[in-house]
Enzyme design. Structure first.
Site, PDB file in Angstrom:
ATOM      1  N   HIS A   4      -9.528  -6.781   9.055  1.00  0.00           N
ATOM      2  CA  HIS A   4     -10.053  -6.638   7.702  1.00  0.00           C
ATOM      3  C   HIS A   4     -11.519  -6.196   7.710  1.00  0.00           C
ATOM      4  CE1 HIS A   4      -6.556  -9.217   7.077  1.00  0.00           C
ATOM      5  NE2 HIS A   4      -6.563  -8.855   5.812  1.00  0.00           N
ATOM      6  N   GLU A  14       0.830  -1.200   0.000  1.00  0.00           N
ATOM      7  CA  GLU A  14       0.000   0.000   0.000  1.00  0.00           C
ATOM      8  C   GLU A  14       0.873   1.262   0.000  1.00  0.00           C
ATOM      9  OE1 GLU A  14      -0.705  -2.702   1.732  1.00  0.00           O
ATOM     10  OE2 GLU A  14      -2.666  -3.213   0.909  1.00  0.00           O
TER      11      GLU A  14
END
Length: 324
Positions: A129, A60
């Site tokens: 998540h 990321e």
């Protein structure tokens, strides 16, 4: 109008803007040939080629750094952060660099980019998540924060985000991906910073966001059977925030309940409550009530996740308390 799913609306919104402006390109993990882990972008690489739709390494930090550089040089990139939880790994670039560049260059450099991805719980993915992270982003000056609840809003608000001159965090609630709704024919463009009254009412205002909007509407249906008329406001955009629509609704109903998926501490609902307390206090006829998740990591077990996230029944109970 056509009826499409929330996930299909993501593809449609991306394709609309990529056809309109060849400066728009798209990168992320498994977003090209695979069409995204949540199948939100199938077919984009086939239509626009591997120069404008690219897979990236699982990093990321690299994704956000790449789109920041691209935006500085005149492109309008869109990046997918697969799970919004992983903003935490690239927070220096997002919070210290992207959000500050316009200000630190005295307006000489803007960053027209969008970071979109799956946010929130409901699919049993566990604590790392499933987080709803809109509070993280809205606390940072320089970022815009958008979270649609319907396919129509996905297309319109994504288009508005891509055309915006500044960084936009576009949060798609992952449990909404299979949900369906009508979308306009042809090009669709919405407006950032504009809330929507999705159900008219006169007894209480329920303010909700993303996956909490359909739950608030379900609660409103149940309350109607008790003779309570609930108005539901979909916030849609936390930054900029449409204070006028919220205050106007509270001015009409004199009661307020906020419904958010975030853990209770420092949730966005507290900001709405603060706003109404400061600017709409004299309209109120009763206590404001917040509905949130408890301040715990979201469990992955079915039963535990279900009791952690706000339900329509909890919203109904909150409205009863607001009206008592």
């Amino acid at each position: 109008m056509a009826e499409v799913t929330y996930r299909e609306a993501v593809t449609m919104g991306m394709a609309q803007e990529m056809r309109r402006d060849d400066r728009v390109y798209f990168i992320g993990e498994d977003v090209a040939a695979a069409g995204g882990v949540f199948k939100t972008t199938p077919g984009l690489q086939d239509e626009f080629g591997d120069r404008r739709v690219r897979d990236t390494p699982i990093s990321e930090e690299a994704i956000t750094g790449a789109v920041m550089g691209a935006a500085m040089t005149g492109l309008r990139p869109v990046a997918e952060i697969m799970f919004s939880d992983f903003y935490a790994t690239c927070w220096d670039i997002v919070a210290n660099q992207m959000a500050k560049t316009r200000y630190m260059t005295d307006g000489q450099t803007s960053l027209p980019l969008v970071l979109r991805g799956a946010n929130g719980g409901g699919l049993r993915f566990g604590a790392q998540h499933s987080q709803a992270v809109e509070n993280w982003a809205m606390a940072i000056p320089g970022l815009k924060v958008v979270a649609p609840s319907t396919p129509r809003d996905v297309i319109g608000l994504l288009a508005a985000s891509i055309r915006d001159p500044d960084p936009v965090i576009f949060l798609e609630q992952k449990s909404l991906y299979p949900s369906k709704g009508e979308v306009p024919d042809g090009e669709h463009l919405d407006e950032l910073g504009k809330a929507t009254v999705v159900r008219e009412g006169s007894d209480v205002t329920i303010v909700a966001l993303a996956a909490m909007v359909p739950r608030a509407l379900t609660a409103a249906e149940q309350l109607a059977e008790e003779g309570v008329s609930a108005e539901v406001v979909d916030v849609r955009s936390l930054v900029p925030l449409d204070a006028s629509t919220i205050l106007a609704s509270v001015g009409k109903t004199a009661r307020l309940v906020t419904v958010e998926e975030n853990p209770r501490l420092c949730g966005w609902g507290a900001e709405i409550v603060s706003l109404v307390a400061e600017e709409g206090f004299w309209h109120l006829d009763g206590p404001i009530v917040r509905v949130t998740s408890p301040h715990v990591p979201l469990p992955s077990a079915d039963e535990l996740e279900d009791v952690t996230l706000p339900t329509a029944e909890r919203v109904v109970d909150a409205v009863r308390r607001a009206l008592a």
